[in-house]
Design an enzyme around this catalytic site. Structure first.
Site, PDB file in Angstrom:
ATOM      1  N   SER A 133      34.982  58.017  73.100  1.00 30.77           N
ATOM      2  CA  SER A 133      36.706  59.010  72.577  1.00 30.77           C
ATOM      3  C   SER A 133      36.983  59.862  73.108  1.00 30.77           C
ATOM      4  CB  SER A 133      35.776  59.867  71.681  1.00 30.77           C
ATOM      5  OG  SER A 133      34.596  58.557  70.542  1.00 30.77           O
TER       6      SER A 133
ATOM      7  N   ASP B 182      36.150  54.878  68.823  1.00 34.08           N
ATOM      8  CA  ASP B 182      36.228  54.158  67.341  1.00 34.08           C
ATOM      9  C   ASP B 182      36.065  53.892  66.567  1.00 34.08           C
ATOM     10  OD1 ASP B 182      37.291  56.579  67.320  1.00 34.08           O
ATOM     11  OD2 ASP B 182      36.402  58.243  66.527  1.00 34.08           O
TER      12      ASP B 182
ATOM     13  N   ARG C  17      25.622  58.407  72.373  1.00 32.99           N
ATOM     14  CA  ARG C  17      24.469  57.226  71.375  1.00 32.99           C
ATOM     15  C   ARG C  17      24.550  56.166  71.847  1.00 32.99           C
ATOM     16  NH1 ARG C  17      26.149  56.452  66.141  1.00 32.99           N
ATOM     17  NH2 ARG C  17      28.178  56.898  66.835  1.00 32.99           N
TER      18      ARG C  17
END
Length: 507
Positions: A178, A231, A108
């Site tokens: 991540s 995250d 994203r």
């Protein structure tokens, strides 16, 4: 009555007795089968006990393991990774900042417009793109060039309002990555290993931000990677931006992790590092936590043994969304092996991880009179048909026991963090207590929570909140608040980019 009549009557009586005996026999046999099935549930429920006394033992074990992990490398199952984030967004951040989140098979890009006061996000735009499968096994240059090109297209969509807000042409970027990284500063870190299907060998041991920065340059993007976070840290950043009393963040999703802000004098293994505010965010990697006080069952042992990473991530395998549905499937399979109450064992029931946690939560929270959703999922997913209502109720009970244990253990983990930093009313553990904390036990404390398991699974959320209150007690519970934080992994990275753009990289 004649002899013939008498004989017929006697024969009829014998037949009736035989039929009655057969019926009784079937009923007795059926009851035995049912007792076997229920016995499996009772045994599991007994082994899953999470009384408050036991939860407090887990709390203590978590706090002790945290202390040990901070004291030395390899001192604990908890990695307690230093993030080099030594201050969090405070609401004064202003301008337009970007974030990139690379997780599994999607990434994203985000643009966040900050208004210069706490909890003032004027607007944020998000674009999600799938990563072509071939790039997951290609080269790091191919992967990051694709991401940088997508980011460039996103930047070019800036509105006039965004452009007016940018005081300089150089844009700053927060990067949520991540994957396991050993950080060396707030904006640099070396990839330790790939997970989630990525097998790009030429990046192992390389600095993640350097690789991304080079790709941005090849695309002609004047953009600086200001912060590298996972995250959980992003969730803490957004939580603190919205509420200054936020001291920790936890993610309950497919996986689980936690981080929190620790004082400098408690981080023994980082002595000599300069920290502007006297502390640093620590990424616990708490999925690997283990203690003899955790109520482990035979199903947990078998699941761990069958997994690709046995003897690893023990806590995660008991509380995260990846595994809860699988535990339920294994219990149903055991019942099917003990009795034919579910009918013949289907091929679907033998398939590991076929029962996902969202399906499990649907069964658990089925409020229809005949539990029609339970029946549908049993048939469609596990191949179990024509299940009586009492068996459907049994399935709901299985889901309840699994979820309740997970949520209550998760709550104990959260209170373990608060105990370590002196926010549970106990004053903390060795190396985790200050005079201010000792004298101000009833201080408001917020924990940011993100992840679908908590947000979307009502019973998990209710059991977790209930256990937090039970562990803390009536006096302290009102001072601890769990706040849902949405998209902290993306927005939080942009906030950290903004926070570090004004003070520079202190790593």
């Amino acid at each position: 009555m004649g002899k013939v009549g008498f004989g017929v009557a006697a024969a009829a009586a014998v037949v009736a007795c035989a039929v009655a005996a057969a019926v009784v026999g079937r009923r007795v046999k059926s009851r035995r089968k049912w007792r076997k099935v229920v016995g499996v549930l009772w045994e599991f429920e007994e082994n899953c006990g999470t009384k408050v006394s036991r939860l407090k033992q887990v709390v203590d074990a978590m706090a002790v393991e945290m202390h040990a992990g901070l004291a030395s490398e390899g001192g604990s199952k908890l990695k307690m990774l230093l993030t080099f984030v030594d201050h969090l967004p405070n609401g004064t951040e202003r301008g337009v900042y970007y974030a990139l989140h690379l997780g599994g098979t999607n990434f994203r890009v985000l643009r966040v417009h900050l208004g210069g006061r706490r909890s003032s996000i004027i607007r944020h735009d998000v674009e999600r793109k799938p990563i072509p499968e071939h790039l997951m096994t290609s080269t790091i240059e191919d992967l990051f060039d694709f991401i940088a090109e997508s980011l460039k297209e996103f930047v070019e969509k800036e509105t006039d309002e965004d452009s007016d807000t940018l005081s300089v042409t150089r844009r700053e970027l927060g990067f949520t990555f991540s994957f396991p990284v050993k950080q060396t500063s707030v904006s640099s870190g070396v990839l330790m290993k790939w997970t989630k299907g990525f097998t790009i060998r030429d990046m192992i041991g390389k600095d993640v931000c350097d690789c991304l920065q080079q790709a941005l340059s090849r695309q002609g993007l004047d953009m600086h990677v200001t912060s590298l976070v996972n995250d959980t840290v992003g969730t803490l950043a957004l939580g603190h931006y919205n509420d200054e009393d936020t001291v920790a963040a936890v993610i309950f999703g497919t996986g689980t992790n936690a981080c929190y802000f620790e004082r400098a004098d408690a981080i023994i293994k980082c002595q000599g590092l300069a920290m502007s505010s006297g502390g640093m965010v620590v990424n616990m990697e708490w999925g690997n936590f283990w203690s003899s006080h955790l109520p482990r069952t035979s199903y947990d042992i078998e699941l761990d043994s069958d997994s690709p990473n046995p003897n690893d991530q023990g806590f995660e395998k008991m509380i995260s969304g990846m595994y809860l549905g699988e535990i339920v499937r294994r219990i149903i399979l055991r019942m099917s092996q003990e009795s034919d109450v579910f009918g013949p064992i289907s091929s679907s029931l033998l398939r590991p991880f076929v029962l996902r946690t969202p399906m499990m939560s649907t069964m658990h929270e089925d409020e229809s009179p005949d539990l029609s959703e339970v029946a549908r999922i049993l048939e469609d997913v596990l191949g179990i048909r024509d299940v009586p209502l009492k068996v459907r109720k049994l399935i709901v009970n299985i889901c309840d026991v699994v979820t309740r244990r997970a949520a209550r253990l998760a709550a104990a983990g959260i209170i373990g963090i608060l105990k370590k930093i002196g926010r549970d009313g106990s004053g903390g553990v060795a190396g985790g207590r200050s005079k201010a904390q000792s004298s101000n036990k009833l201080r408001r404390t917020v924990v940011a929570v993100e992840g679908g398991l908590y947000s979307n699974y009502r019973m998990f959320r209710e059991y977790l909140n209930e256990a937090v209150a039970e562990i803390l007690g009536d006096e302290l519970a009102p001072f601890v608040e769990l706040k849902v934080t949405e998209d902290g992994s993306g927005i939080g990275a942009a906030l950290l980019a903004a926070s570090y753009s004004s003070v520079g990289d202190r790593g």
